[in-house]
Design an enzyme around this catalytic site. Structure first.
Site, PDB file in Angstrom:
ATOM      1  N   LYS A  33      13.015  71.142 -23.221  1.00 22.43           N
ATOM      2  CA  LYS A  33      11.870  71.043 -22.318  1.00 22.43           C
ATOM      3  C   LYS A  33      11.794  72.332 -21.520  1.00 22.43           C
ATOM      4  O   LYS A  33      12.781  72.773 -20.936  1.00 22.43           O
ATOM      5  CB  LYS A  33      11.998  69.866 -21.356  1.00 22.43           C
ATOM      6  CG  LYS A  33      10.761  69.742 -20.450  1.00 22.43           C
ATOM      7  CD  LYS A  33      10.821  68.549 -19.528  1.00 22.43           C
ATOM      8  CE  LYS A  33      11.654  68.833 -18.300  1.00 22.43           C
ATOM      9  NZ  LYS A  33      11.473  67.791 -17.266  1.00 22.43           N
ATOM     10  N   ASP A  86      17.780  68.860  -7.835  1.00 17.69           N
ATOM     11  CA  ASP A  86      18.017  69.298  -9.209  1.00 17.69           C
ATOM     12  C   ASP A  86      18.152  70.808  -9.319  1.00 17.69           C
ATOM     13  O   ASP A  86      18.046  71.379 -10.398  1.00 17.69           O
ATOM     14  CB  ASP A  86      16.883  68.815 -10.121  1.00 17.69           C
ATOM     15  CG  ASP A  86      15.518  69.328  -9.691  1.00 17.69           C
ATOM     16  OD1 ASP A  86      15.433  70.064  -8.680  1.00 17.69           O
ATOM     17  OD2 ASP A  86      14.519  68.997 -10.355  1.00 17.69           O
TER      18      ASP A  86
END
Length: 321
Positions: free
Chosen positions: A67, A222
Site C-alpha cells: 500500500k 502510527d
C-alpha cells in the site's frame, strides 16, 4: 491486471467482510503464515505530508503486495480525504502486477476492523459504554465497527475541536445509540471501551483518567513522535499490538519504551490471543490496551476481498501490462 476504483471498492466491501479479513490476518501472522516487510514512512517537506509504503506476503492466502500513501493535512480544505492510499497486488508465483485498488475507504474499514477485533477479544463482556477520543474522518468507522462487538448503551465523545462532534453524534444515531459530548475526565471515568483516533503528538489521556477494567484501542499513533496516551498509562496496562516491532518504533508503545517503562517482551501480539497461544484479558479489573499501528497485511487482505468481489460481479476493469 485488474483495476478496482475507489468507488467500486467502497460499494463492495462491507464492514463485516473487512472484519473477517483482518481477524484472519491477525491469526495468520501469529502462525507464521504471513509477515510484513519493513515500513517506509517519510516526511516529504512538501504540503506538510507524510508518505510511505506498507507491504507484506501472506503465504497461506497467496496475497502479495503493497500500500502506497500517507497523510496530507491540507486535503480537507480541498474536499479530499486527508489520508490517501492505493493498494497494488502482485501474483506471488510470477511477480507480475495482479491488481490496483483504491485504498482510501478500505484503509478506514481495516483500521476500524482492527480495533473491533481487539474489542471482541479483549474488552470485558459486560462493557456497555463506548468512549471515542477524536472526531475526524476515521471516527465514525470506528464507532460502527465497535458497536458490532458489544451491546453498548451509549457513546461518549471528545475532540480537540468540539464542533466536529456532530459527526460522531450522527454515527451513534445511525446505530441507535445515544451520544454525549463530554470532557476527557468524564470519558475516562465512565467508558468501558475507549478508542483513540487522532493525529496528536501529545498525550490526551493520562494514567489517572482511565478506570480499572477499561479496554483502550489506541489507533492514531502510527508515526515516530505521534502520541495519544500518557506513557505511565501504557506501562500500567496489559499491552497488545498488531506487530511488536512497529509498536515499539512507530506506535503508542514507542514513548513508554523510550522512557524505560515498558519492554518489548511485555507486549503481546493480538494474533497470539486469537490462536490460543497467549492469554488475553486475565482479570476483570485490568486495563487492556491495543496499540493498533496498522500493518500492510491488513490492507492487502481487504484489497484482495475487493478484487475478488469486483471480478465476480464484473466490476473490475481489465488492462494489459
Amino acid at each position: 491486471m485488474f483495476l478496482v476504483p475507489e468507488s467500486v471498492a467502497r460499494d463492495l466491501v462491507t464492514p463485516a467482510a473487512a472484519f473477517a479479513a483482518v481477524e484472519a490476518t491477525f491469526a495468520a501472522m501469529a502462525r507464521g503464515d504471513a509477515w510484513n516487510f519493513p515500513v517506509v514512512r517519510e516526511t516529504l517537506g512538501h504540503a506538510d505530508a507524510v508518505y510511505g509504503f506498507k507491504s507484506g506476503f501472506d503465504r497461506a492466502g497467496q496475497v502479495l503486495g503493497l500500500k502506497s500513501g500517507g497523510y496530507w493535512p491540507g486535503n480537507a480544505d480541498k474536499g479530499l480525504t486527508n489520508h490517501q492510499s492505493t493498494v497494488v497486488l502482485f501474483d506471488p508465483d510470477t511477480g507480475r502486477p495482479h491488481a490496483v485498488v483504491g485504498g482510501n475507504h478500505l484503509t478506514a474499514l481495516r483500521t476500524a476492523a482492527a480495533s473491533a477485533v481487539s474489542i471482541k477479544h479483549l474488552a470485558r463482556p459486560d462493557a456497555h459504554v463506548l468512549g471515542i477520543v477524536g472526531a475526524g474522518h476515521q471516527a465514525p468507522f470506528q464507532l460502527h465497527a465497535a458497536a458490532a462487538q458489544r451491546t453498548f448503551s451509549r457513546v461518549l465523545g471528545w475532540n480537540v475541536d468540539p464542533s466536529m462532534l456532530d459527526r460522531l453524534a450522527e454515527a451513534a444515531a445511525a446505530v441507535g445509540l445515544p451520544f454525549e459530548a463530554v470532557d476527557r475526565d468524564t470519558l475516562g471515568a465512565r467508558a468501558d471501551v475507549i478508542i483513540t483516533i487522532t493525529s496528536c503528538f501529545e498525550p490526551l489521556l493520562m494514567c489517572g483518567q482511565v478506570r480499572p477494567g477499561t479496554h483502550i484501542a489506541c489507533m492514531g499513533t502510527d508515526t515516530a513522535g505521534k502520541q495519544e496516551l500518557d506513557p505511565a498509562l501504557v506501562s500500567t496496562a496489559h499491552v497488545f499490538t498488531d506487530e511488536i516491532d512497529q509498536a515499539v518504533r512507530l506506535g503508542e508503545c514507542q514513548h513508554a519504551v523510550e522512557a524505560g517503562l515498558l519492554t518489548p517482551a511485555a507486549i503481546t501480539p493480538l494474533g497470539a490471543v486469537l490462536t490460543g497461544d497467549r492469554p488475553g484479558r486475565v482479570d476483570a479489573d485490568e486495563i487492556t490496551l491495543f496499540d493498533g499501528t496498522g500493518v500492510g497485511l491488513q490492507d492487502l487482505a481487504v484489497a484482495a476481498v475487493a478484487v475478488r468481489l469486483a471480478r465476480a460481479q464484473g466490476l473490475a476493469q481489465s488492462v494489459d501490462m
